[in-house]
Design a protein around this motif. Structure first.
Motif, PDB file in Angstrom:
ATOM      1  N   MET A  89      -9.804 -17.131  -9.481  1.00 49.41           N
ATOM      2  CA  MET A  89      -8.646 -16.582 -10.188  1.00 49.41           C
ATOM      3  C   MET A  89      -7.412 -17.455 -10.115  1.00 49.41           C
ATOM      4  N   GLY A  90      -7.541 -18.709  -9.757  1.00 52.90           N
ATOM      5  CA  GLY A  90      -6.361 -19.560  -9.745  1.00 52.90           C
ATOM      6  C   GLY A  90      -6.446 -20.656  -8.719  1.00 52.90           C
ATOM      7  N   GLN A  91      -5.286 -21.204  -8.409  1.00 54.84           N
ATOM      8  CA  GLN A  91      -5.186 -22.312  -7.481  1.00 54.84           C
ATOM      9  C   GLN A  91      -5.370 -21.831  -6.045  1.00 54.84           C
ATOM     10  N   ILE A  92      -5.567 -22.799  -5.160  1.00 59.14           N
ATOM     11  CA  ILE A  92      -5.801 -22.461  -3.755  1.00 59.14           C
ATOM     12  C   ILE A  92      -4.589 -21.767  -3.145  1.00 59.14           C
ATOM     13  N   GLU A  93      -3.369 -22.169  -3.577  1.00 58.78           N
ATOM     14  CA  GLU A  93      -2.170 -21.542  -3.036  1.00 58.78           C
ATOM     15  C   GLU A  93      -2.119 -20.057  -3.381  1.00 58.78           C
ATOM     16  N   GLU A  94      -2.608 -19.712  -4.571  1.00 57.60           N
ATOM     17  CA  GLU A  94      -2.619 -18.306  -4.974  1.00 57.60           C
ATOM     18  C   GLU A  94      -3.563 -17.497  -4.087  1.00 57.60           C
ATOM     19  N   ARG A  95      -4.693 -18.080  -3.741  1.00 54.94           N
ATOM     20  CA  ARG A  95      -5.635 -17.388  -2.859  1.00 54.94           C
ATOM     21  C   ARG A  95      -5.035 -17.204  -1.469  1.00 54.94           C
ATOM     22  N   ILE A  96      -4.339 -18.215  -0.987  1.00 57.88           N
ATOM     23  CA  ILE A  96      -3.683 -18.110   0.317  1.00 57.88           C
ATOM     24  C   ILE A  96      -2.612 -17.025   0.279  1.00 57.88           C
ATOM     25  N   LEU A  97      -1.859 -16.986  -0.827  1.00 55.51           N
ATOM     26  CA  LEU A  97      -0.828 -15.955  -0.984  1.00 55.51           C
ATOM     27  C   LEU A  97      -1.455 -14.566  -0.943  1.00 55.51           C
ATOM     28  N   MET A  98      -2.568 -14.376  -1.667  1.00 56.67           N
ATOM     29  CA  MET A  98      -3.232 -13.078  -1.674  1.00 56.67           C
ATOM     30  C   MET A  98      -3.707 -12.704  -0.276  1.00 56.67           C
ATOM     31  N   GLY A  99      -4.214 -13.707   0.466  1.00 55.23           N
ATOM     32  CA  GLY A  99      -4.662 -13.440   1.828  1.00 55.23           C
ATOM     33  C   GLY A  99      -3.523 -12.987   2.729  1.00 55.23           C
ATOM     34  N   LYS A 100      -2.363 -13.638   2.594  1.00 56.61           N
ATOM     35  CA  LYS A 100      -1.213 -13.267   3.418  1.00 56.61           C
ATOM     36  C   LYS A 100      -0.690 -11.880   3.032  1.00 56.61           C
ATOM     37  N   MET A 101      -0.681 -11.603   1.741  1.00 58.62           N
ATOM     38  CA  MET A 101      -0.233 -10.280   1.307  1.00 58.62           C
ATOM     39  C   MET A 101      -1.182  -9.195   1.803  1.00 58.62           C
ATOM     40  N   TYR A 102      -2.474  -9.511   1.837  1.00 59.99           N
ATOM     41  CA  TYR A 102      -3.463  -8.549   2.332  1.00 59.99           C
ATOM     42  C   TYR A 102      -3.243  -8.272   3.819  1.00 59.99           C
ATOM     43  N   LEU A 103      -3.009  -9.336   4.606  1.00 58.35           N
ATOM     44  CA  LEU A 103      -2.759  -9.155   6.040  1.00 58.35           C
ATOM     45  C   LEU A 103      -1.504  -8.325   6.269  1.00 58.35           C
ATOM     46  N   ALA A 104      -0.443  -8.628   5.507  1.00 63.36           N
ATOM     47  CA  ALA A 104       0.802  -7.872   5.655  1.00 63.36           C
ATOM     48  C   ALA A 104       0.591  -6.399   5.307  1.00 63.36           C
ATOM     49  N   PHE A 105      -0.207  -6.140   4.283  1.00 58.71           N
ATOM     50  CA  PHE A 105      -0.461  -4.756   3.860  1.00 58.71           C
ATOM     51  C   PHE A 105      -1.219  -3.981   4.942  1.00 58.71           C
ATOM     52  N   VAL A 106      -2.233  -4.617   5.540  1.00 54.08           N
ATOM     53  CA  VAL A 106      -3.018  -3.937   6.580  1.00 54.08           C
ATOM     54  C   VAL A 106      -2.143  -3.622   7.790  1.00 54.08           C
ATOM     55  N   TYR A 107      -1.328  -4.574   8.221  1.00 53.28           N
ATOM     56  CA  TYR A 107      -0.476  -4.342   9.391  1.00 53.28           C
ATOM     57  C   TYR A 107       0.627  -3.332   9.084  1.00 53.28           C
ATOM     58  N   LEU A 108       1.076  -3.285   7.830  1.00 51.11           N
ATOM     59  CA  LEU A 108       2.051  -2.262   7.462  1.00 51.11           C
ATOM     60  C   LEU A 108       1.428  -0.877   7.569  1.00 51.11           C
ATOM     61  N   LEU A 109       0.193  -0.741   7.088  1.00 47.76           N
ATOM     62  CA  LEU A 109      -0.502   0.540   7.221  1.00 47.76           C
ATOM     63  C   LEU A 109      -0.685   0.918   8.687  1.00 47.76           C
ATOM     64  N   ALA A 110      -1.030  -0.071   9.511  1.00 44.49           N
ATOM     65  CA  ALA A 110      -1.201   0.196  10.938  1.00 44.49           C
ATOM     66  C   ALA A 110       0.110   0.670  11.562  1.00 44.49           C
ATOM     67  N   THR A 111       1.224   0.094  11.128  1.00 41.36           N
ATOM     68  CA  THR A 111       2.531   0.504  11.640  1.00 41.36           C
ATOM     69  C   THR A 111       2.853   1.936  11.243  1.00 41.36           C
ATOM     70  N   LEU A 112       2.575   2.275   9.984  1.00 45.81           N
ATOM     71  CA  LEU A 112       2.840   3.640   9.525  1.00 45.81           C
ATOM     72  C   LEU A 112       1.961   4.654  10.266  1.00 45.81           C
ATOM     73  N   VAL A 113       0.697   4.306  10.478  1.00 45.83           N
ATOM     74  CA  VAL A 113      -0.201   5.191  11.237  1.00 45.83           C
ATOM     75  C   VAL A 113       0.296   5.355  12.664  1.00 45.83           C
ATOM     76  N   THR A 114       0.788   4.280  13.253  1.00 47.03           N
ATOM     77  CA  THR A 114       1.324   4.344  14.614  1.00 47.03           C
ATOM     78  C   THR A 114       2.516   5.282  14.686  1.00 47.03           C
TER      79      THR A 114
END
Length: 299
Positions: A89-114
């Motif tokens: 779906m695009g350049q390597i930087e875009e994939r890295i960006l999606m990966g970082k956004m995914y990590l941030a989203f998971v940890y945000l959910l963990a914070t809200l659950v906490t």
């Protein structure tokens, strides 16, 4: 190694680094969980006596450590699937960006659950997040701005890796794009060497116009000046012959336009070439002009 395999290797390296980091984070939270459990068990069995506030604090910390340990384990098991999903779906930087956004989203959910497990209401969570976000944004506003611009560069794509760009009117800020990073873009004016690349801060791309010449041939121009006595009398026919010679010799489309100013007679040359050949082609055209447009027998 072709460009595709090179990008694949780079992505594999970054994936291994992410997994290595997640391993360390997971082990840290597991270690802290074990320590909190040991203290809580020791207090329950009357092995040690501590104030109630300490026991309550240990219980809260245990919830935090367990939540983030589970979030880290979940991201470690799923991050590769997320990166592979965006592979085409695009350049390597875009994939890295999606990966970082995914990590941030998971940890945000963990914070809200906490927060929920600790009994903090949604209203308090909203106030807390608002205060934290405001203070954090003020403290690292330059970093946030750089991240925002990086996101725009990857999504709006004013240029890609491998494009030749010019930023503003400064000739020192042009070249081939080698890397689009979180804080700067790496540009190489001479791709055949590796020592002269430079980094353009991301905020520059909001302040100055960007000219993207792409990856193929783009238009170049330069001016040459002559005295009237230096030009042959049959200049138009000479120019036409020169155009044919440039095409046959260099395989380059070229146009010549006559003009004049206070410096004398001006010939503006327009030609198309790739970034790598532009200086070489310019030198060759200049040499041919000097040879072909000199006067013959005083004419």
């Amino acid at each position: 190694m072709n460009e595709k395999s090179s990008r694949s290797s780079l992505m594999n390296v970054k994936s291994r680094l992410v997994h290595k980091l997640l391993n360390k984070v997971f082990l840290f939270f597991v270690f802290m969980t074990i320590i909190a459990l040991v203290f809580i068990i020791a207090v329950d069995r009357k092995i040690i006596e501590v104030p109630v506030i300490v026991t309550n604090t240990l219980g809260s910390l245990l919830i935090i450590f367990v939540s983030y340990a589970l979030a880290t384990l979940f991201t470690k098991l799923t991050v590769n699937s997320i990166l592979n999903y965006f592979e085409g779906m695009g350049q390597i930087e875009e994939r890295i960006l999606m990966g970082k956004m995914y990590l941030a989203f998971v940890y945000l959910l963990a914070t809200l659950v906490t927060f929920w497990q600790l009994g903090i209401t949604i209203q308090n969570i909203a106030i807390f997040l608002g205060l934290i976000t405001t203070g954090f944004a003020f403290a690292i506003r330059d970093v946030i701005l750089s991240y925002f611009i990086w996101f725009i560069l990857l999504t709006k794509k004013p240029f890609k890796i491998g494009d030749y760009i010019k930023v503003g009117e400064d000739e020192d800020m042009e070249g081939l794009v080698k890397h689009i990073g979180l804080f700067y873009v790496v540009v190489d004016p001479t791709p055949d060497t590796y020592e002269d690349y430079f980094k353009i801060p991301n905020k520059i791309f909001l302040e100055k116009p960007i000219k993207n010449y792409g990856r193929g041939k783009f238009r170049n121009q330069f001016d040459m000046y002559f005295d009237m006595e230096e030009l042959p009398a049959n200049l138009p026919s000479k120019v036409e012959a020169l155009k044919e010679k440039v095409w046959n010799t260099l395989d380059v489309n070229v146009s010549f336009f006559l003009g004049s100013d206070s410096d004398g007679v001006k010939i503006t040359v327009y030609y198309k070439s790739t970034y790598e050949r532009r200086e070489q082609v310019r030198h060759q055209i200049t040499s041919m002009m000097l040879n072909e447009l000199k006067p013959i027998d005083g004419q």
